[in-house]
Motif scaffolding. Structure first.
Motif, PDB file in Angstrom:
ATOM      1  N   VAL A 104       7.530 -48.731  20.794  1.00 32.18           N
ATOM      2  CA  VAL A 104       8.375 -48.619  19.605  1.00 32.18           C
ATOM      3  C   VAL A 104       9.763 -48.103  19.983  1.00 32.18           C
ATOM      4  CG1 VAL A 104       8.682 -47.376  17.430  1.00 32.18           C
ATOM      5  CG2 VAL A 104       6.436 -48.318  18.021  1.00 32.18           C
ATOM      6  N   THR A 134       3.857 -51.673  20.828  1.00 34.29           N
ATOM      7  CA  THR A 134       4.066 -52.361  19.556  1.00 34.29           C
ATOM      8  C   THR A 134       2.873 -53.234  19.179  1.00 34.29           C
ATOM      9  OG1 THR A 134       5.281 -54.098  20.732  1.00 34.29           O
ATOM     10  CG2 THR A 134       6.578 -52.342  19.735  1.00 34.29           C
ATOM     11  N   ARG A 184       4.189 -52.027  11.997  1.00 30.27           N
ATOM     12  CA  ARG A 184       5.092 -52.996  12.615  1.00 30.27           C
ATOM     13  C   ARG A 184       6.267 -53.303  11.696  1.00 30.27           C
ATOM     14  NH1 ARG A 184       0.282 -55.627  13.694  1.00 30.27           N
ATOM     15  NH2 ARG A 184       0.869 -57.587  12.693  1.00 30.27           N
TER      16      ARG A 184
END
Length: 273
Positions: free
Chosen positions: A99, A138, A146
Motif C-alpha cells: 500500500v 495490495t 483496495r
C-alpha cells in the motif's frame, strides 16, 4: 465563483465510432460536492477522463483556472497536480507490492523531496483510515480496502479536485458509510469532490450539485431540485429518488409546508415525524 476546471465546447468520439460527447460546456466549481449521473453509455466515463486529462478533446478545450490545458508533458503535469481521477475498479489502479509503495508512486514522480513524499503518504493513509495497512501487500486487501488504497494514491497528489468513478459500487452498506465519512473529511480539508453514481438517493443525500447526462445533453444544477424532476430522471434511465418522492407526497397531503425542506434520509424522516 470561477470554476477550477472546465470544458468549453468539448467533444469526443472513439475511433470508428459516433461522437460520445459533443458541444459540452461543463464546469466544476470549488468547494462543491458534485454528483454525476446517467445510464451506462451516456458518456460519464468519457467526461471524467476528459476533465482529468486522460483523453484529449477532439473539439473545444479543457481549462484549468481559466487557462487552456495543453496535452504535452508540462500541461498534463500541471493538470494532474490539481485534478485526480480514481477509476471504478481499484485493481485497474493498484499495481505496487504494498500500500505504501502504491500511494507514494504519484508524489515520487512529481520529483518531490523524500520528506515531502513521506508527509503526503502519511496524510493520505490517515485521511483514508488505512494507516494500519501501510505495509500490507495490495493483493491481500479486501475490496473495500483496495478502494480506499486507490483513493489514497490520488489524495497523496494533493489535488484540488478529486473525481471518483462509482466509488460505492460493490461496497456493503457499512463500507459505503465509511467511504462517505472519508469523503466528508476530504471536503472539510478543502478538496472538491466529483462522484459518478447510479444511486439517485445517494446523490440527493450527498451532493450539493448534480449533473445528469441525457440524450439531449447535460443538465447541471442544485442536486435537491434537479433530482426531483421525474421527467429528467426517466430520460437519463434513472429511478426517481426516494426522498423527493416522499416530500412531494407529504406536501400533496398538506403535511409539509412548501417553504420547508423535505427529509433526505429515512432517519431524517423519522426525526421529522
Amino acid at each position: 465563483m470561477n470554476p477550477l476546471v472546465e470544458l468549453a465546447g468539448a467533444g469526443y468520439a472513439y475511433e470508428d465510432g459516433p461522437a460520445v460527447l459533443s458541444g459540452v460546456d461543463f464546469a466544476i466549481a470549488p468547494g462543491r460536492a458534485l454528483a454525476l449521473l446517467g445510464r451506462n453509455g451516456s458518456g460519464k466515463t468519457t467526461l471524467m477522463r476528459l476533465l482529468s486529462g486522460g483523453l484529449r478533446p477532439a473539439a473545444g478545450e479543457l481549462r484549468l483556472d481559466g487557462a487552456v490545458v495543453t496535452h504535452d508533458r508540462a500541461g498534463l503535469t500541471r493538470l494532474r497536480t490539481s485534478v485526480q481521477l480514481v477509476v471504478q475498479d481499484p485493481d485497474d489502479q493498484l499495481f505496487a507490492a504494498s500500500v505504501e509503495q502504491d500511494v507514494s508512486f504519484g508524489p515520487m514522480n512529481l520529483g518531490l523531496a523524500a520528506e515531502e513524499v513521506r508527509a503526503r503518504v502519511d496524510a493520505a493513509l490517515t485521511a483514508l483510515d488505512i494507516t494500519a495497512l501501510r505495509d500490507r501487500p495490495t493483493h491481500l486487501l479486501s475490496y473495500g480496502q483496495r478502494k480506499r488504497a486507490a483513493i489514497a494514491g490520488a489524495v497523496a497528489m494533493a489535488p484540488r479536485v478529486l473525481i471518483l468513478d462509482e466509488p460505492t459500487a460493490g461496497l456493503d452498506p457499512d463500507g459505503q458509510e465509511r467511504l462517505l465519512d472519508v469523503l466528508a473529511g476530504l471536503r472539510a480539508a478543502g478538496t472538491t469532490v466529483v462522484m459518478a453514481t447510479h444511486d439517485v438517493d445517494l446523490a440527493v443525500r450527498w451532493a450539493d450539485d448534480a449533473a445528469v447526462l441525457t440524450p439531449a445533453g447535460i443538465r447541471l444544477g442544485p442536486a435537491e431540485s434537479l433530482l426531483a424532476d421525474p421527467g429528467l430522471l426517466t430520460s437519463a434511465g434513472l429511478r426517481p429518488a426516494w426522498a423527493p418522492a416522499v416530500t412531494a407526497l407529504l406536501r400533496g397531503q398538506g403535511l409539509l409546508s412548501p417553504h420547508l425542506p423535505g427529509p433526505k434520509t429515512p432517519e431524517a424522516l423519522a426525526a421529522w415525524r
